[in-house]
Scaffold this active site. Structure first.
Site, PDB file in Angstrom:
ATOM      1  N   ASP A  11       1.231  40.039 -27.188  1.00 12.90           N
ATOM      2  CA  ASP A  11       1.623  40.808 -28.365  1.00 12.90           C
ATOM      3  C   ASP A  11       2.167  42.148 -27.837  1.00 12.90           C
ATOM      4  O   ASP A  11       1.930  42.500 -26.675  1.00 12.90           O
ATOM      5  CB  ASP A  11       0.389  41.020 -29.244  1.00 12.90           C
ATOM      6  CG  ASP A  11       0.617  42.045 -30.329  1.00 12.90           C
ATOM      7  OD1 ASP A  11       1.598  41.899 -31.089  1.00 12.90           O
ATOM      8  OD2 ASP A  11      -0.185  42.998 -30.428  1.00 12.90           O
ATOM      9  N   ASP A  13       2.807  45.614 -30.022  1.00 16.58           N
ATOM     10  CA  ASP A  13       2.219  46.834 -30.589  1.00 16.58           C
ATOM     11  C   ASP A  13       0.690  46.791 -30.516  1.00 16.58           C
ATOM     12  O   ASP A  13       0.058  45.896 -31.060  1.00 16.58           O
ATOM     13  CB  ASP A  13       2.671  47.005 -32.045  1.00 16.58           C
ATOM     14  CG  ASP A  13       4.150  47.372 -32.136  1.00 16.58           C
ATOM     15  OD1 ASP A  13       4.596  48.191 -31.325  1.00 16.58           O
ATOM     16  OD2 ASP A  13       4.836  46.828 -33.019  1.00 16.58           O
TER      17      ASP A  13
HETATM   18 MG   LIG Z   1      -0.607  44.172 -32.199  1.00 18.85          MG
END
Ligand SMILES: [Mg+2]
Length: 221
Positions: A11, A13
């Site tokens: 992932d 962010d």
């Molecule tokens: Mg995230």
């Protein structure tokens, strides 16, 4: 055992970097530039983060905003954010760079599965973009996390089954998206995701500092 994992899927962010404070700052700057008296403090932003995607977040806060206003604000916010990343105001979380190096040295494939825009991801990765076999972003899917679509797409592009991959995430939305299609997830909670329910994850770590690739793969179980 090393050969049980052929790819790491990240992932972006909150996982690669604590990007959310920079995003929040950029949203607030875009609002004030547009003459709006909207301010998202940490508490407000924590609630809005339950909604995936920047435009969706603006709409959740201001349901009556026109599509043009939302698009304009989101665009400007991304410009501000990009400038912050380019000027080195957003760095990778502890242990991430070292894990990426080890994975490359051991011949693992690297991938990104995110609901962020391609522009934002590529800015953050910079030259590291070349290390990634595939980068699946907001533009590539119709349904954002917690829907598993982005992870399904990454598996297809990697041409690997779920049990040959390990996912790194920071949020319950991400964990749900990945585990729904049988992926194992190691979670490193971030500023805004601490305290979420990570019971579906294989393991939860404070961050990746001092964690070797072998240890991480062991955690996959
Ligand atoms: Mg995230």
């Amino acid at each position: 055992m090393m050969n049980q994992v052929a790819a790491l899927i990240f992932d972006v962010d909150g996982t690669l970097a604590e990007t959310e404070e920079a995003h929040r700052y950029a949203f607030n700057r875009a609002f004030s530039e547009a003459g709006l008296n909207w301010t998202w403090n940490q508490e407000t932003y924590r609630k809005l983060l339950k909604v995936s995607g920047g435009k969706e977040r603006i709409l959740a806060f201001a349901p009556d905003a026109s599509p043009e206003l939302v698009a304009g604000l989101h665009n400007r916010k991304n410009q501000i954010y990009t400038k912050m990343v380019d000027s080195g105001q957003v760095s990778f979380r502890p242990g991430v760079e070292s894990l990426i190096s080890s994975a490359r040295a051991q011949g693992l494939k690297l991938a990104v599965a995110t609901t962020a825009t391609r522009a934002n991801v590529e800015t953050l990765l910079g030259a590291r973009k070349a290390f990634f076999h595939t980068i699946a972003c907001a533009e590539d899917v119709r349904r954002k996390k917690p829907d598993p679509e982005v992870y399904a797409l990454v598996l297809k592009r990697l041409d690997l089954p779920a049990d040959k991959c390990l996912v790194l995430e920071d949020s319950v939305n991400g964990v749900t998206a990945a585990t729904t299609i049988g992926l194992k997830v190691v979670v490193t909670p971030s500023l805004y995701t601490k305290g979420q329910d990570f019971s579906a994850a294989a393991a939860v770590l404070k961050d990746l500092s001092g964690i070797t690739l072998a240890k991480l793969i062991e955690l996959k179980g």
